[in-house]
Design a protein around this motif. Sequence first.
Motif, PDB file in Angstrom:
ATOM      1  N   LYS A 202       0.861  -1.176   0.000  1.00  0.00           N
ATOM      2  CA  LYS A 202       0.000   0.000   0.000  1.00  0.00           C
ATOM      3  C   LYS A 202       0.899   1.226   0.000  1.00  0.00           C
ATOM      4  CE  LYS A 202      -3.525   2.489   2.626  1.00  0.00           C
ATOM      5  NZ  LYS A 202      -4.218   2.601   3.933  1.00  0.00           N
ATOM      6  N   GLU A 203       0.852   1.976  -1.106  1.00  0.00           N
ATOM      7  CA  GLU A 203       1.673   3.183  -1.256  1.00  0.00           C
ATOM      8  C   GLU A 203       3.140   2.894  -0.959  1.00  0.00           C
ATOM      9  OE1 GLU A 203      -0.181   6.058   1.243  1.00  0.00           O
ATOM     10  OE2 GLU A 203      -1.945   6.261  -0.043  1.00  0.00           O
ATOM     11  N   GLY A 204       3.624   1.757  -1.481  1.00  0.00           N
ATOM     12  CA  GLY A 204       5.026   1.410  -1.346  1.00  0.00           C
ATOM     13  C   GLY A 204       5.414   0.720  -0.060  1.00  0.00           C
ATOM     14  N   THR A 205       4.467   0.548   0.842  1.00  0.00           N
ATOM     15  CA  THR A 205       4.742  -0.077   2.137  1.00  0.00           C
ATOM     16  C   THR A 205       4.100  -1.458   2.199  1.00  0.00           C
ATOM     17  OG1 THR A 205       4.831   2.075   3.234  1.00  0.00           O
ATOM     18  CG2 THR A 205       4.484   0.158   4.643  1.00  0.00           C
ATOM     19  N   ALA A 206       4.840  -2.444   2.701  1.00  0.00           N
ATOM     20  CA  ALA A 206       4.283  -3.785   2.869  1.00  0.00           C
ATOM     21  C   ALA A 206       3.480  -3.826   4.168  1.00  0.00           C
ATOM     22  CB  ALA A 206       5.404  -4.816   2.919  1.00  0.00           C
ATOM     23  N   ILE A 207       2.172  -3.980   4.050  1.00  0.00           N
ATOM     24  CA  ILE A 207       1.324  -4.000   5.240  1.00  0.00           C
ATOM     25  C   ILE A 207       0.981  -5.422   5.671  1.00  0.00           C
ATOM     26  CG2 ILE A 207       0.367  -1.717   4.821  1.00  0.00           C
ATOM     27  CD1 ILE A 207      -2.123  -3.008   3.634  1.00  0.00           C
ATOM     28  N   TYR A 208       1.357  -6.405   4.862  1.00  0.00           N
ATOM     29  CA  TYR A 208       1.175  -7.810   5.249  1.00  0.00           C
ATOM     30  C   TYR A 208       2.087  -8.687   4.415  1.00  0.00           C
ATOM     31  CZ  TYR A 208      -0.755 -12.441   5.934  1.00  0.00           C
ATOM     32  OH  TYR A 208      -0.890 -13.780   6.220  1.00  0.00           O
ATOM     33  N   SER A 209       2.648  -9.707   5.043  1.00  0.00           N
ATOM     34  CA  SER A 209       3.424 -10.722   4.353  1.00  0.00           C
ATOM     35  C   SER A 209       3.194 -12.047   5.056  1.00  0.00           C
ATOM     36  CB  SER A 209       4.917 -10.368   4.364  1.00  0.00           C
ATOM     37  OG  SER A 209       5.670 -11.391   3.759  1.00  0.00           O
ATOM     38  N   GLY A 210       2.629 -12.998   4.340  1.00  0.00           N
ATOM     39  CA  GLY A 210       2.348 -14.301   4.939  1.00  0.00           C
ATOM     40  C   GLY A 210       1.429 -15.109   4.044  1.00  0.00           C
ATOM     41  N   THR A 211       0.771 -16.100   4.615  1.00  0.00           N
ATOM     42  CA  THR A 211      -0.137 -16.934   3.831  1.00  0.00           C
ATOM     43  C   THR A 211      -1.394 -16.160   3.480  1.00  0.00           C
ATOM     44  OG1 THR A 211      -1.262 -17.835   5.785  1.00  0.00           O
ATOM     45  CG2 THR A 211       0.699 -19.013   4.996  1.00  0.00           C
ATOM     46  N   VAL A 212      -2.022 -16.568   2.381  1.00  0.00           N
ATOM     47  CA  VAL A 212      -3.277 -15.940   1.979  1.00  0.00           C
ATOM     48  C   VAL A 212      -4.331 -16.141   3.069  1.00  0.00           C
ATOM     49  CG1 VAL A 212      -5.171 -16.044   0.315  1.00  0.00           C
ATOM     50  CG2 VAL A 212      -2.809 -16.140  -0.491  1.00  0.00           C
ATOM     51  N   ASP A 213      -4.403 -17.348   3.611  1.00  0.00           N
ATOM     52  CA  ASP A 213      -5.396 -17.646   4.651  1.00  0.00           C
ATOM     53  C   ASP A 213      -5.141 -16.861   5.933  1.00  0.00           C
ATOM     54  OD1 ASP A 213      -6.743 -19.398   3.036  1.00  0.00           O
ATOM     55  OD2 ASP A 213      -5.772 -21.199   3.839  1.00  0.00           O
ATOM     56  N   GLY A 214      -3.905 -16.458   6.160  1.00  0.00           N
ATOM     57  CA  GLY A 214      -3.565 -15.787   7.415  1.00  0.00           C
ATOM     58  C   GLY A 214      -3.653 -14.278   7.370  1.00  0.00           C
ATOM     59  N   MET A 215      -4.252 -13.721   6.309  1.00  0.00           N
ATOM     60  CA  MET A 215      -4.294 -12.266   6.188  1.00  0.00           C
ATOM     61  C   MET A 215      -5.051 -11.601   7.326  1.00  0.00           C
ATOM     62  SD  MET A 215      -4.630 -11.264   2.171  1.00  0.00           S
ATOM     63  CE  MET A 215      -5.099  -9.595   2.575  1.00  0.00           C
ATOM     64  N   THR A 216      -6.022 -12.269   7.883  1.00  0.00           N
ATOM     65  CA  THR A 216      -6.709 -11.747   9.054  1.00  0.00           C
ATOM     66  C   THR A 216      -6.833 -12.877  10.061  1.00  0.00           C
ATOM     67  OG1 THR A 216      -8.974 -12.384   8.468  1.00  0.00           O
ATOM     68  CG2 THR A 216      -8.138 -10.329   7.521  1.00  0.00           C
ATOM     69  N   SER A 217      -7.282 -12.525  11.234  1.00  0.00           N
ATOM     70  CA  SER A 217      -7.480 -13.530  12.274  1.00  0.00           C
ATOM     71  C   SER A 217      -8.838 -14.205  12.154  1.00  0.00           C
ATOM     72  CB  SER A 217      -7.364 -12.873  13.659  1.00  0.00           C
ATOM     73  OG  SER A 217      -8.319 -11.831  13.796  1.00  0.00           O
ATOM     74  N   SER A 218      -9.582 -13.874  11.106  1.00  0.00           N
ATOM     75  CA  SER A 218     -10.921 -14.431  10.938  1.00  0.00           C
ATOM     76  C   SER A 218     -10.879 -15.950  10.793  1.00  0.00           C
ATOM     77  CB  SER A 218     -11.592 -13.835   9.707  1.00  0.00           C
ATOM     78  OG  SER A 218     -12.788 -14.515   9.409  1.00  0.00           O
ATOM     79  N   LYS A 219     -11.754 -16.622  11.516  1.00  0.00           N
ATOM     80  CA  LYS A 219     -11.876 -18.077  11.422  1.00  0.00           C
ATOM     81  C   LYS A 219     -12.979 -18.480  10.456  1.00  0.00           C
ATOM     82  CE  LYS A 219     -10.170 -18.765  16.151  1.00  0.00           C
ATOM     83  NZ  LYS A 219      -9.944 -17.336  16.438  1.00  0.00           N
ATOM     84  N   GLY A 220     -13.564 -17.483   9.781  1.00  0.00           N
ATOM     85  CA  GLY A 220     -14.620 -17.772   8.836  1.00  0.00           C
ATOM     86  C   GLY A 220     -16.001 -17.599   9.440  1.00  0.00           C
TER      87      GLY A 220
END
Length: 298
Positions: A202-220
Amino acid sequence: MEKILTVNNLTKKFKRIAVNNISFDVEKGNVYGLLGPNGSGKSTTFGMLLSTINPTSGSWTWFGKAGTNTTTLKNIGAIIEQPNFYPYLNAEKNLKIVAQIKGTNYQRIDEVLETVGLLARKNDKFSTYSLGMKQRLSIASALLNNPEVLILDEPTNGLDPEGIIQIREIIQDIAKKGITIIIASHLLDEIEKICSHVIVLKEGTAIYSGTVDGMTSSKGYFELKADQQDELFKILESSHLFSNVTVKGDLITAYINEDISATDLNKKMVENGIYLSLLVKKKQSLESQFLELVKNNA
C-alpha cells in the motif's frame, strides 16, 4: 523450508517514495503474490530485485547470496515488460532468438511451447497470435533457461476471461513442477485462486506478508437455515462461539469466534431441538480480508 529470496528494508525514492522499507521472504516451491493497486511499488520492487533499478537503500539475497548477479539471473525467468518478439517470425524462430540471447540450447523449445499450449501453433507467425497467446509465448520464453524462480508482472493484464483462466492454469501447472513463482497483480481474485502466500503493498509499504489464509485472524463463518429461525438465532447469538450473528431473509450468518466444525455445531443444534436445513462453513474472501487489512492500516 529453504528460502529462495530474502528482502530486508528495501527502499526506492524517485521524486517520491516508490518503495518504503519493505521486508519479506520467499520460500521454495510456493506461489507468492505481490498484491497492490497500480502505483503501489510492485514493478519497482521487481526492478530492484532483478538489478534493473538501483535501490536507495536496503538489501536482498537470492539463493543465499547477496544481490543479483549474472549467475543468479540464470536461475530466474522473468516477464517484467512485454518481450519484443518479431511479428513476421513464427513462435519457434522467436524462441530460438531468445535462446541465443540467454545462452541456452534449442532442446527445450518444444517442451515450453507444450507447457503453455502453443506447440500446435509453433509454425504460425507471431502477428497472427491473440493477446492471450502472445502472453503465453512470453511465459514460454521465460521458461527456456529452466529457471528455479519465475517472476510475472501482471500476467493477465488486458486478457478476456478465457485468457485469464488459461494463464492461471498454466501457472498452476508450472508450480506443480516445483518452480517458485512470484506474481505481481492488482487483481484480488487472481491472487486468491493462484497464490499460497501474499505480500500486500500500500503506497510502497508492505502492510502484510504471509499466507493468503492468514491475512486476518478471521476463522470464517457459518451460513445456516432452519424452520425455527428465531430459536436458532437466539442460541447462536448467546453462544461464546460466535462474535456476530446476522439475519438476512431466511439466511443466518454466524461469524466464528472460537473454531468449531460443522459436524459439532450440527450436533449442538440437534441437542437444542433445532434441525438445520442448511449448514455451510465458509472462509472470508480475499477481498473482504484485503479491505479489512487496508482499513486497519489507514
